[in-house]
Design a protein around this motif. Structure first.
Motif, PDB file in Angstrom:
ATOM      1  N   GLN A  57      -1.062   6.709   3.100  1.00 52.66           N
ATOM      2  CA  GLN A  57      -2.421   7.249   3.114  1.00 52.66           C
ATOM      3  C   GLN A  57      -2.450   8.482   4.008  1.00 52.66           C
ATOM      4  N   ALA A 103       0.522  -0.321  -7.010  1.00 49.89           N
ATOM      5  CA  ALA A 103       1.116  -0.549  -5.696  1.00 49.89           C
ATOM      6  C   ALA A 103       2.384   0.288  -5.529  1.00 49.89           C
ATOM      7  N   ASP A 108       0.831  -1.203   0.000  1.00 49.03           N
ATOM      8  CA  ASP A 108       0.000   0.000   0.000  1.00 49.03           C
ATOM      9  C   ASP A 108       0.864   1.251   0.000  1.00 49.03           C
ATOM     10  N   ARG A 109       0.379   2.259  -0.701  1.00 51.08           N
ATOM     11  CA  ARG A 109       1.042   3.555  -0.658  1.00 51.08           C
ATOM     12  C   ARG A 109       0.681   4.275   0.639  1.00 51.08           C
TER      13      ARG A 109
END
Length: 228
Positions: free
Chosen positions: A125, A136, A122-123
Motif C-alpha cells: 500500500q 490478493a 495484502d498487496r
C-alpha cells in the motif's frame, strides 16, 4: 523398452525430481509468508520501498514497465501464446498433447487463484501509487503465467525433437521474460518480492510435474527420456 533387474529401484525422472524440489521450496516459502516470518517481511518491505521511490521519481521508466506488464507479459498474453501452441498441435493431429498443454495452463491458473484466496495476503500500500492490481498478492499471477507458458513451450519443443538452437532461444527468452515480469511487478509496487519468487517456483513445479505425469502415463511420453 527398458528392463530392470528384480529388486533394483528405478531412478525418478528429471522432471519429477525438479518438480518435487520446486514444490518443496514453494511450500516452504508459503509457510514463511503465512507465518509472516520477520526477516522475509523485512526483505520484502526493503525491496518494495526502494523500487517504489525510483518508480515515483522516473515516470518514463514507470510507463515502460506498465507497457511490459500489461501487454507483453500479461497473463492473457501468455494464455494467447499457449492457445497458439495448442492450435498448432491440433493442426498436426496431436490432440492428446494439445489437451495436456491446455490442462497444464488451466492447472497453473487454478493453483494461483486457490492460493491467492487461501493466503489472502495484502498487496503493498502506497500513499502515491504508480499502478494498481486486484486480488490478493501471493503468489504473483504474472510470474506464474510467464513461467508456465515458456516452460510448456520449451517442453513441447524438446518432446517433439526440436534442435538445440530453437530450444535454447526459447529458453533464453523465457528466462528473460520471467525475470522481466517479476521486476515489473516489484517496480510498479503491486507485489512483494516473495510473491514473485513464489510465482516462479509454483510455475516451475506445475510444468515439471505435468511433464513427469505425461512421461509416465501418456503414449510416447518417454520421448524426453533420451534428453533428461
Amino acid at each position: 523398452m527398458l528392463l530392470t533387474a528384480p529388486g533394483t529401484r528405478t531412478r525418478p525422472s528429471l522432471p519429477l525430481r525438479a518438480g518435487v524440489v520446486c514444490a518443496l521450496f514453494a511450500g516452504a516459502l508459503l509457510a514463511l509468508v503465512v507465518a509472516r516470518w520477520g526477516p522475509l517481511m523485512s526483505l520484502d518491505r526493503s525491496i518494495a520501498e526502494g523500487l517504489h521511490r525510483r518508480a515515483v521519481a522516473d515516470a518514463g521508466l514507470t510507463h515502460a514497465n506498465r507497457i511490459l506488464t500489461d501487454w507483453v507479459w500479461d497473463p492473457w498474453a501468455m494464455r494467447a501464446l499457449l492457445a497458439v501452441v495448442v492450435g498448432v498441435l491440433l493442426w498436426r493431429g496431436e490432440r492428446l498433447l494439445a489437451l495436456w498443454v491446455a490442462a497444464t495452463s488451466g492447472l497453473g491458473t487454478a493453483v494461483q487463484q486457490g492460493l491467492k484466496a487461501a493466503v489472502g495476503r495484502d498487496r503493498p500500500q502506497w500513499p502515491d501509487p504508480v499502478d494498481s492490481a486486484g486480488f490478493a498478492a501471493f503468489p504473483s499471477g504474472h510470474a506464474i503465467g510467464v513461467t508456465v507458458a515458456f516452460g510448456l513451450l520449451v517442453w513441447v519443443l524438446a518432446l517433439r525433437g526440436a534442435g538445440r538452437g530453437p530450444r535454447t532461444a526459447v529458453l533464453v527468452v523465457g528466462v528473460v521474460s520471467a525475470l522481466g515480469v517479476g521486476f515489473t511487478r516489484l517496480f510498479l509496487g503491486v507485489h512483494w518480492f516473495s510473491d514473485v519468487v513464489g510465482g516462479w517456483l509454483i510455475g516451475l513445479a506445475v510444468v515439471t510435474l505435468s511433464a513427469a505425469a505425461h512421461r509416465r502415463w501418456a503414449p510416447n511420453g518417454r520421448a524426453l527420456d533420451r534428453r533428461a
